[in-house]
Design a protein around this motif. Structure first.
Motif, short mmCIF file in Angstrom:
data_model
loop_
_atom_site.label_atom_id
_atom_site.label_comp_id
_atom_site.label_asym_id
_atom_site.label_seq_id
_atom_site.Cartn_x
_atom_site.Cartn_y
_atom_site.Cartn_z
N LEU A 1 0.84 -1.21 0.00
CA LEU A 1 0.00 0.00 0.00
C LEU A 1 0.87 1.25 0.00
N LEU B 1 2.07 1.70 -3.56
CA LEU B 1 1.05 1.90 -4.59
C LEU B 1 0.82 3.39 -4.83
N LEU C 1 -1.42 5.23 -6.20
CA LEU C 1 -2.81 5.48 -6.59
C LEU C 1 -3.48 6.29 -5.48
N SER D 1 -6.07 7.69 -3.10
CA SER D 1 -7.37 7.33 -2.55
C SER D 1 -7.44 7.90 -1.14
N TYR E 1 -4.35 6.65 0.71
CA TYR E 1 -3.00 7.07 0.31
C TYR E 1 -2.39 8.13 1.23
N PRO F 1 -11.27 4.89 -6.48
CA PRO F 1 -9.89 4.64 -6.03
C PRO F 1 -9.79 3.56 -4.95
N THR G 1 -7.82 0.08 -5.35
CA THR G 1 -6.81 -0.32 -4.36
C THR G 1 -7.07 -1.73 -3.86
#
Length: 412
Positions: free
Chosen positions: A32, A35, A37, A39, A42, A360, A364
């Motif tokens: 995580l 990653l 991305l 969201s 994040y 998102p 994820t």
């Protein structure tokens, strides 16, 4: 196998089921962290400081390796058999993932020859061919290359392999040349540990976030803390922690520490924090342990190494590149580089912004599910066959040693 422990000091157990489960959870949290991305998950400080879970792996490895091998590492033959077994645990999957990266770069080269364009040209930068030999010999955590290469998270695996060998050498030297000194092994461990901490404090530019440069030193620090943690665990009666409060306190400690550690001086305490966590959960005596004692967590623990090793490949090739293709096809901007600092480098230097709240999070979760699925296949197809192959090599090495010097139990 039983998970219960006798309450007397020094009692041992067959398997640390809950700690294995935590290894799987930590592997997913590191994924995580990597990653790119955006969201609701994040920007959480707990996630953005997730790089520190690598130190949890180091501490846990020191704890488990001490439990499994410390009392059986007495001679150079023991050291040789141990080295073969640990190499067989790490290298087969490492080299397969490395070859997967090479195959992906080769595919990029073919497409580039046909006019396709990429964020980075094939076989350049972190994925240059001249860095392959260092990767193959577990050499990418000594500062030989001034950046992460190929499979970025693998720096920690390389650091761990050489740490295994140093640790085993300390035990062998203590049992042979320094056998007359009762606490020789403890003294050597403490000296190496103190030296590692000193080097990190003096030379690390980003706190505990050291990888390609001081990764080996960082691993030594965590691993040896884990070794001392197991020695403390050996002499601690279970009754001292037989309540719900220590485990709940550790959960609060993890969340609070990971949410505030950053990359400054506070981050240097990570191995000590994780040492407390490993120590408490090794007893499996509280409500969190009971909650984690299930097949799902058992499986995450088994495939945690594959989760860790495949994460970057999946992010690069199944997250970043599809998004780049979608941008080119639709003309819609789905990424930003503004204010983005990537732990993986390369194409992960872009932050993917899909927009909205639900999409998102769904993306994820799909990433995590896909990662676990790939890791599960990897465990059966790569990890287990690789371990069996090198176990046979270790057995052969054991048989070649003089009968009087054969390592007891290490070839099993």
């Amino acid at each position: 196998m039983k998970n219960e422990m006798a309450s007397s000091p020094g009692a041992t157990k067959a398997h640390f089921r809950v700690l294995d489960g935590w290894r799987g959870v930590a592997a997913l949290l590191v994924a995580l962290f990597h990653l790119n991305l955006y969201s609701a998950i994040y920007p959480l400080d707990f996630v953005r400081n997730g790089y520190l879970f690598v130190d949890f792996f180091f501490v846990l490895s020191g704890f488990v390796i001490t439990y499994s091998y410390a009392d059986r590492l007495k001679t150079l033959d023991d050291w040789g058999v141990f080295a073969i077994r640990r190499f067989g645990r790490l290298w087969p999957l490492h080299v397969v993932v490395l070859l997967a990266f090479v195959a992906a770069e080769s595919a990029k080269a073919v497409l580039a020859s046909r006019g396709a364009s990429f964020y980075l040209p094939p076989f350049t930068g972190a994925n240059s061919l001249d860095t392959l030999p260092i990767n193959l010999v577990f050499g990418q955590s000594f500062g030989l290359i001034p950046h992460l290469t190929w499979n970025p998270p693998s720096w920690s695996i390389c650091a761990e392999f050489w740490t295994y060998l140093v640790f085993a050498a300390v035990l062998v030297v203590s049992s042979t040349w320094l056998a007359r000194f009762r606490f020789a092994a403890l003294v050597l461990v403490v000296l190496i540990l103190a030296f590692s901490v000193l080097i990190l404090i003096l030379f690390s530019q980003h706190g505990m976030d050291a990888s390609y440069d001081l990764g080996f030193v960082r691993c030594l620090y965590g691993f040896l803390v884990g070794h001392l943690t197991y020695r403390l665990f050996q002499v601690t009666p279970k009754a001292m922690l037989d309540s719900r409060f220590p485990e709940l306190a550790m959960l609060i400690l993890i969340v609070e520490y990971l949410s505030t550690a950053g990359r400054g001086g506070t981050s240097f305490f990570a191995p000590l924090v994780f040492s407390a966590v490993v120590f408490v959960f090794a007893f499996e005596a509280g409500p969190v342990s009971r909650l984690m004692s299930n097949r799902g967590n058992d499986w995450l623990g088994k495939v945690s190494y594959s989760i860790y090793m495949w994460q970057a490949f999946i992010i690069f090739n199944f997250v970043d590149r599809p998004v780049s293709i979608a941008e080119k096809i639709t003309g819609r901007v789905l990424t930003t580089t503004e204010g983005v600092s990537s732990a993986l480098g390369g194409e992960a230097g872009k932050l993917i912004v899909l927009g909205g709240q639900v999409l998102p999070i769904v993306a994820t979760l799909l990433f995590l599910v896909f990662l676990v699925a790939v890791a599960s296949a990897s465990y059966y197809l790569i990890e287990r066959p690789g371990q069996k192959l090198f176990a046979r090599l270790a057995q052969w090495r054991w048989r070649q040693s003089p009968a009087s010097a054969r390592p007891v139990g290490l070839a099993r």
